[in-house]
Each structure stands twice: as structure tokens, then as C-alpha cells.
Motif scaffolding. Structure first.
Motif, short mmCIF file in Angstrom:
data_model
loop_
_atom_site.label_atom_id
_atom_site.label_comp_id
_atom_site.label_asym_id
_atom_site.label_seq_id
_atom_site.Cartn_x
_atom_site.Cartn_y
_atom_site.Cartn_z
N LYS A 4 -3.33 5.92 8.36
CA LYS A 4 -3.76 5.09 7.34
C LYS A 4 -2.60 4.81 6.42
O LYS A 4 -2.43 3.53 5.90
CB LYS A 4 -4.83 5.69 6.58
N ALA A 5 -1.90 5.92 5.89
CA ALA A 5 -1.00 5.74 4.74
C ALA A 5 -0.25 7.02 4.43
O ALA A 5 -0.58 8.17 4.90
CB ALA A 5 -1.71 5.32 3.55
N LEU A 6 0.74 7.01 3.71
CA LEU A 6 1.43 8.01 3.30
C LEU A 6 0.75 8.66 2.18
O LEU A 6 0.47 7.91 0.93
CB LEU A 6 3.06 7.74 2.68
N GLY A 7 0.26 9.92 1.91
CA GLY A 7 -0.47 10.56 0.99
C GLY A 7 0.20 11.19 -0.17
O GLY A 7 -0.12 11.19 -1.48
N TYR A 8 0.86 12.02 0.12
CA TYR A 8 1.78 12.98 -0.75
C TYR A 8 3.06 13.30 -0.11
O TYR A 8 3.34 13.43 1.13
CB TYR A 8 0.90 14.19 -1.18
N VAL A 9 3.98 13.95 -1.03
CA VAL A 9 4.98 14.77 -0.47
C VAL A 9 5.07 16.08 -1.17
O VAL A 9 4.53 16.27 -2.30
CB VAL A 9 6.55 13.81 -0.70
N MET A 144 1.20 5.80 -1.12
CA MET A 144 1.95 6.04 -2.18
C MET A 144 3.55 5.54 -2.13
O MET A 144 4.08 5.28 -3.30
CB MET A 144 2.44 7.69 -2.28
N GLY A 145 3.74 4.92 -0.94
CA GLY A 145 5.07 4.11 -0.96
C GLY A 145 5.52 4.50 0.64
O GLY A 145 4.78 4.48 1.65
N HIS A 146 6.69 4.97 0.74
CA HIS A 146 7.20 5.36 2.08
C HIS A 146 8.51 6.37 2.07
O HIS A 146 8.78 6.67 1.04
CB HIS A 146 8.16 4.05 2.99
N ALA A 147 8.51 7.10 3.14
CA ALA A 147 9.62 8.11 3.55
C ALA A 147 10.58 7.47 4.43
O ALA A 147 10.22 7.02 5.51
CB ALA A 147 9.02 9.31 3.80
#
Length: 306
Positions: A4-9, A144-147
Motif C-alpha cells: 500500500k505505502a511506506l508507513g514508517y522508518v 509518508m514518502g519514499h526510501a
């Protein structure tokens, strides 16, 4: 159903005070509540945290946590990752609670980059209030964005993300940074999840950096907030990794600065939003439409001009 998406780092650091200054006073994220003793949460929206910075002996990016749809999707992905020969470790109920998720597992890609996959993300009704007045960050369905990670074994790692995890190709360029015809260039893979963000993960054909990450990206709502963040970076004497510019592939306007952990943080706005179902992969020839003069390019120019 894919990611689905980037959630946290999650980041470990021996520079907790430096991270707090960077996240709150330079980036403008909001300090969160409920972090385990000695660590810190930073939020950009209704999720209890997007950045978890915890004490460690060295500067190390631990994991990017990506969300899947439900428990069945998580179990299916876990089986696929294990079948691909990657290590899999279930998180405990206590660890899941700290992350604000229903369940998760840890693994790594074939290049050794740390990953977590989860389902059942938590939200609350705490209003986001930036300590320096940032209007807000663009998250929602796009995460949240991307890595961006290094992958010296590029083809193997690309295959893992595409055929095992379920990311889909957005832009697959090969960048050349010299005029030497023998320069093989550097392969990149920008890959999207099941949302409109141009890429939620990307990999580059390069050696692993000591930090364990190349860069993360946060999207601000306005050009004004990007500019003000750039000013705060300069005032705080945070090293600028790349000047203001606009990318070719995702059209993001922004800049890069170095985090206390050694990897970069891209701050941007006004990106291209794609249709993840109908997108046809591209292969752009250069990373930036204009700007984005990198620190290493500046140093080389200064050396040549000396």
C-alpha cells in the motif's frame, strides 16, 4: 494486492540530541508521545510516528516499514519472502504495539537493506502542529514518502522487489555521470506501490553506504514551506547534499540535506501523481530537469578551478 505505502522508518543513533534538533527545528516534524525509554517519535500527520529514532552505538538505518492490505496479504507476502531465501522474523505483539500496527515481520532485501512489512496501521485524532510552522506534509493513501537504497547486486534486488514483494516499475533509467564512452553508468529502479506516489521505493546500482540508506523523502504541501526549510537548513549549518532543483521523472521540486545518520533527506513538493494501475514504465536519461547540484559535484568543480 501489493504494497500500500511506506508507513514508517526506524533509525538507530548515538546522536539523539542532534536528531531531535534536526527533526523538530530544521525539518519541522512534530515530537510524538509514547516512544520507548530513551527513543523518540516524530510525526507528520495522524499516525503516532513516521520516524522512530532510538539509541544505538552507531549511526544506522534499521528498517523501512511498508504497509499491506490485511492479515492474509501479510501472511502471503511472508511466505513469498521466505520462499525467495530471505530471512523472516515475526514481530511480537509488544513490538507491534510500539509500532502502532496489528502485526508485522522483519526481513531484508538481497542487498541487505532492512525492511518490515505490516498491516493494521494506527491513527489518532491528535492534530499535527509543527514547532516551526510547517503547514503540513502530504501523506494519506500515498504514505509518508519514499526510501532509496543501494543495491550492488542490482538485478537480483530489483527482481526481489518486483516479483516477490509486488512493487511495480515506474522509471528504470541508467544514469551516466561522465562523458567517457566506456562508463557503464548506474542502474536505477524507481518503483511504485498501490498508490499515486511516483515511487515509494527506489534502488541504485552502487556500493552500500555505512548508514544503510541513500535517502528518504518527505513531501511538503507548499513551495513556501520547502523554501523556509531550506533556509532553516542553512541557518543550522546542516550540510546541503543537493541544491534546489526539479527532477525529471517525478517532477518533484526540492533539495537534499544530510541527516545526523549520514544518509540524506529529500524535502520536496508538487510532484507528479500517477495512476498505479495504468502507468507504463519510463526510462529517463537524466535525474534532474534543472538544479540539484550535488555536494560532490561542487567539490569537483572547486578542485578543477583551483
Amino acid at each position: 494486492m501489493g504494497v500500500k505505502a511506506l508507513g514508517y522508518v526506524i533509525v538507530e543513533s548515538a546522536k539523539m540530541a542532534d536528531w531531535d534538533h534536526f527533526m523538530a527545528d530544521v525539518v519541522g516534524t512534530m515530537r510524538g508521545e509514547g516512544a520507548p525509554d530513551g527513543s523518540a517519535f516524530y510525526r507528520v500527520d495522524s499516525r503516532p510516528f513516521r520516524f522512530w529514532i532510538r539509541p544505538g552505538a552507531e549511526e544506522k538505518f534499521i528498517a523501512a516499514g511498508y504497509e499491506v492490505a490485511d492479515a492474509a496479504s501479510l501472511e502471503s507476502l511472508k511466505a513469498a519472502v521466505a520462499a525467495a531465501g530471505r530471512p523472516v522474523e515475526d514481530g511480537s505483539a509488544e513490538e507491534a504495539a510500539v509500532r502502532g500496527v496489528a502485526a508485522f515481520f522483519r526481513t531484508s532485501d538481497p542487498a541487505g537493506n532492512g525492511l518490515e512489512f505490516f498491516h493494521g496501521d494506527k491513527r489518532d485524532d491528535v492534530a499535527f502542529v509543527s514547532p516551526v510552522g510547517v503547514e503540513g506534509f502530504v501523506t494519506g493513501d500515498m504514505g509518508m514518502g519514499h526510501a532509496v537504497f543501494a543495491a550492488p547486486n542490482f538485478n537480483e534486488t530489483h527482481d526481489f522487489y518486483r516479483n516477490v514483494v509486488g512493487f511495480r516499475d515506474t522509471d528504470i533509467p541508467r544514469f551516466h555521470f561522465s562523458d567517457d564512452p566506456a562508463d557503464p553508468g548506474m542502474g536505477m529502479a524507481f518503483m511504485h506501490a498501490d498508490n499515486g506516489r511516483h515511487h515509494s521505493i527506489a534502488i541504485g546500482e552502487m556500493p552500500q553506504p555505512p548508514s544503510g540508506c541513500i535517502h528518504l523523502m518527505l513531501e511538503m504541501k507548499t513551495i513556501a514551506d520547502v523554501g523556509k526549510c531550506h533556509d532553516r537548513m542553512r541557518a543550522a549549518k546542516v550540510p546541503e547534499s543537493a541544491t534546489l532543483g526539479r527532477h525529471v521523472n517525478d517532477q518533484t521540486f526540492g533539495f537534499y540535506m544530510q541527516t545526523p545518520g549520514g544518509f540524506d533527506l529529500e524535502i520536496g513538493c508538487d510532484p507528479l501523481v500517477i495512476d498505479p494501475e495504468s502507468w507504463v514504465p519510463t526510462a529517463h536519461l537524466q535525474p534532474s530537469e534543472w538544479g540539484h547540484l550535488w555536494a560532490w559535484q561542487k567539490a569537483l568543480e572547486e578542485q578543477q578551478g583551483a
